[in-house]
Design an enzyme around this catalytic site. Structure first.
Site, PDB file in Angstrom:
ATOM      1  N   HIS A 191       0.835  -1.208   0.000  1.00  0.00           N
ATOM      2  CA  HIS A 191       0.000   0.000   0.000  1.00  0.00           C
ATOM      3  C   HIS A 191       0.863   1.249   0.000  1.00  0.00           C
ATOM      4  O   HIS A 191       0.514   2.260  -0.619  1.00  0.00           O
ATOM      5  CB  HIS A 191      -0.917  -0.018   1.226  1.00  0.00           C
ATOM      6  CG  HIS A 191      -2.023   0.987   1.181  1.00  0.00           C
ATOM      7  ND1 HIS A 191      -1.987   2.172   1.890  1.00  0.00           N
ATOM      8  CD2 HIS A 191      -3.220   0.982   0.522  1.00  0.00           C
ATOM      9  CE1 HIS A 191      -3.102   2.848   1.671  1.00  0.00           C
ATOM     10  NE2 HIS A 191      -3.869   2.161   0.842  1.00  0.00           N
ATOM     11  N   CYS A 192       2.005   1.185   0.661  1.00  0.00           N
ATOM     12  CA  CYS A 192       2.880   2.351   0.795  1.00  0.00           C
ATOM     13  C   CYS A 192       3.533   2.760  -0.522  1.00  0.00           C
ATOM     14  O   CYS A 192       3.878   3.928  -0.703  1.00  0.00           O
ATOM     15  CB  CYS A 192       3.979   2.084   1.823  1.00  0.00           C
ATOM     16  SG  CYS A 192       3.394   1.541   3.431  1.00  0.00           S
ATOM     17  N   ILE A 193       3.738   1.800  -1.434  1.00  0.00           N
ATOM     18  CA  ILE A 193       4.437   2.120  -2.687  1.00  0.00           C
ATOM     19  C   ILE A 193       3.476   2.335  -3.848  1.00  0.00           C
ATOM     20  O   ILE A 193       3.913   2.482  -4.982  1.00  0.00           O
ATOM     21  CB  ILE A 193       5.470   1.030  -3.061  1.00  0.00           C
ATOM     22  CG1 ILE A 193       4.796  -0.316  -3.333  1.00  0.00           C
ATOM     23  CG2 ILE A 193       6.516   0.894  -1.954  1.00  0.00           C
ATOM     24  CD1 ILE A 193       5.750  -1.373  -3.885  1.00  0.00           C
TER      25      ILE A 193
END
Length: 343
Positions: free
Chosen positions: A334-336
């Site tokens: 989700h962060c990337i």
């Protein structure tokens, strides 16, 4: 909410996914090649369901193009770090075909690292795409918020309320701006994030590693059933807060618990890796196949997490990717990633 801009739930059909290739070798060092393979795996998994655009610094672009040939469009850009969830725009729509991008103030997760180029990245993407930029005065990151698309926003108290983000704003002022920027009407605050997310490469406890909406009024919450675990008390407090909450429409939240993977140490820092099963990406275009790209960790909890998520998302194909190497750099799937919703 038709007629005014709001951030849709992440299950809303997408136009595409944005990512940013690892910048040099700073984060992963000798494991940069392994990180590249993980980024390719994530992009390839998402590309099964929607187009992927991968930003790359000019010096990294040739390698990215070679490894992503046939998988993603590579676009040269200038940035400091690859956590596009936090540095890219948070897209909003108006329900009538309009799209815009909320451009938060980015300060390197509380002045943790140089961020001059990252701070300009959201605006650069919006300008390039001809999408209206909606600047916000709030220091915030996309991974610090999660919405249901019907007026409710989840956040963790230790991030946006932190003195290293918005020291001159009151709690009420921060809530007001969060709602103005996303179209939310109510903020549900959770007490804390994962152990390991508060160090030199941490985020002060982003919401996207502890809880997320699966659909309106249904929240997935990461938990541990081991009272000796360093995350136990915080995750229990989060659970109590969620079970006591109602959403913007007055509905009690249904909470599905997802057992987290076992503790694993970060070889570089000696701290705990804040590994998460709720840090996934929902992928899909209108009337197309729907997917869920899930980080896994070669852990006994992998299979129960897959089963639990499949029960919540029976219509989606779950595609697993290597998660440990991503969190060794500081984040997860989700962060990337950052979804661009279909207007």
């Amino acid at each position: 909410m038709t007629g005014s801009f709001y951030m849709p739930g992440e299950w809303h059909p997408h136009r595409r996914c944005w990512m940013a290739w690892p910048a040099g070798t700073r984060l992963w060092g000798e494991k940069t090649g392994e990180a590249h393979a993980a980024f390719v795996a994530v992009a390839r998994a998402i590309a099964r369901f929607e187009p992927v655009r991968m930003l790359a610094n000019p010096e990294d672009a040739p390698n990215a193009r070679q490894l992503l040939d046939g998988v993603a469009e590579v676009i040269e850009a200038s940035y400091d770090d690859s956590w596009l969830r936090d540095t890219g725009p948070s897209f909003v729509i108006d329900g009538t075909g309009g799209i815009a991008g909320t451009d938060w103030v980015f300060n390197g997760w509380g002045e943790r690292q140089p961020h001059e180029r990252d701070a300009a990245l959201a605006g650069w993407i919006l300008d390039r795409e001809g999408i209206t930029r909606r600047p916000s005065p709030l220091v915030n990151e996309g991974g610090a918020i999660h919405v249901d698309g019907e007026g409710t926003l989840l956040a963790v108290e230790t991030t946006i309320l932190n003195q290293n983000r918005n020291p001159d704003l009151t709690h009420v002022e921060i809530e007001r701006e969060l709602c103005a920027a996303t179209g939310a009407e109510k903020v549900i605050w959770l007490p804390g994030g994962l152990d390991g997310d508060y160090g030199p490469v941490g985020t002060d406890g982003h919401i996207d590693t502890v809880a997320c909406f699966a659909r309106p009024s249904l929240v997935l919450a990461q938990v541990t059933r081991d009272p000796a675990d360093s995350d136990y008390e915080t995750l229990q407090e989060n659970l109590r807060a969620l079970k006591a909450a109602t959403d913007a429409r007055g509905r009690k939240l249904e909470v599905v618990e997802i057992e987290q993977p076992a503790r694993r140490e970060d070889e570089a820092t000696g701290g705990r890796l804040p590994m998460s099963y709720v840090n996934f990406y929902l992928a899909g275009v209108p009337d197309g196949k729907q997917g869920l790209v899930l980080p896994i960790y070669d852990d006994p909890a992998d299979e129960p997490a897959i089963a639990a998520l499949q029960a919540v998302f029976p219509e989606r194909e779950i595609v697993t990717v290597p998660g440990t190497i991503l969190f060794e750099g500081g984040g997860g799937v989700h962060c990337i990633t950052q979804q661009e919703p279909m207007p």
